[in-house]
Design a protein around this motif. Sequence first.
Motif, PDB file in Angstrom:
ATOM      1  N   LEU A  33       0.891   2.513   3.446  1.00 40.19           N
ATOM      2  CA  LEU A  33      -0.040   3.445   3.680  1.00 40.19           C
ATOM      3  C   LEU A  33      -0.490   4.397   2.261  1.00 40.19           C
ATOM      4  O   LEU A  33      -1.577   4.233   1.847  1.00 40.19           O
ATOM      5  N   LEU A  34       0.635   4.380   1.686  1.00 37.55           N
ATOM      6  CA  LEU A  34       0.293   5.298   0.221  1.00 37.55           C
ATOM      7  C   LEU A  34      -0.499   4.518  -0.718  1.00 37.55           C
ATOM      8  O   LEU A  34      -1.308   4.702  -1.365  1.00 37.55           O
ATOM      9  N   ILE A  35      -0.161   3.175  -0.698  1.00 39.58           N
ATOM     10  CA  ILE A  35      -0.553   2.024  -1.652  1.00 39.58           C
ATOM     11  C   ILE A  35      -2.145   1.949  -1.173  1.00 39.58           C
ATOM     12  O   ILE A  35      -3.040   2.078  -1.989  1.00 39.58           O
ATOM     13  N   ASP A  36      -2.210   1.833   0.082  1.00 36.04           N
ATOM     14  CA  ASP A  36      -3.716   1.743   0.505  1.00 36.04           C
ATOM     15  C   ASP A  36      -4.575   2.884   0.241  1.00 36.04           C
ATOM     16  O   ASP A  36      -5.784   2.808  -0.239  1.00 36.04           O
ATOM     17  N   GLY A  40      -8.176   2.966  -2.210  1.00 36.17           N
ATOM     18  CA  GLY A  40      -9.127   3.554  -1.499  1.00 36.17           C
ATOM     19  C   GLY A  40      -9.590   2.626  -0.544  1.00 36.17           C
ATOM     20  O   GLY A  40     -10.525   2.379  -0.136  1.00 36.17           O
ATOM     21  N   LYS A  41      -8.526   1.877   0.021  1.00 34.30           N
ATOM     22  CA  LYS A  41      -8.661   1.067   1.257  1.00 34.30           C
ATOM     23  C   LYS A  41      -8.427   2.019   2.538  1.00 34.30           C
ATOM     24  O   LYS A  41      -8.173   2.891   2.734  1.00 34.30           O
ATOM     25  N   ASP A  78     -11.044   5.897   7.134  1.00 39.11           N
ATOM     26  CA  ASP A  78     -12.056   4.678   6.738  1.00 39.11           C
ATOM     27  C   ASP A  78     -12.291   4.459   5.301  1.00 39.11           C
ATOM     28  O   ASP A  78     -13.232   3.742   4.883  1.00 39.11           O
ATOM     29  N   GLY A  79     -11.363   5.158   4.575  1.00 43.76           N
ATOM     30  CA  GLY A  79     -11.406   4.902   2.903  1.00 43.76           C
ATOM     31  C   GLY A  79     -11.883   6.131   2.379  1.00 43.76           C
ATOM     32  O   GLY A  79     -12.262   7.020   2.938  1.00 43.76           O
TER      33      GLY A  79
END
Length: 81
Positions: A33-36, A40-41, A78-79
């Motif tokens: 979750l943190l990586i995404d 900016g995903k 949603d980014g």
Amino acid sequence: MQSKAKAEAVYDAAVAQLESYIGSLQPDTRSSLLIDLQQGKKIEVEGLLGFAVRLGEKHGVETPIMKALYSVLKHWADGPR
């Protein structure tokens, strides 16, 4: 009373397993979750944090940390904006 003892044993085993896992993580470990979020995903805030909050509410279990995280992170579900 035997079922209470079994429930406590399961709880104790789960806590021990979680503590062992957390203790084995490298200091620079990041959640997906943190990586995404950092990339900016879209993040799975509804499926992860939102689910935990709703499940807690359904069963009368307080989830203050999950609620706080959910309220902060749902803005970025949603980014980037």
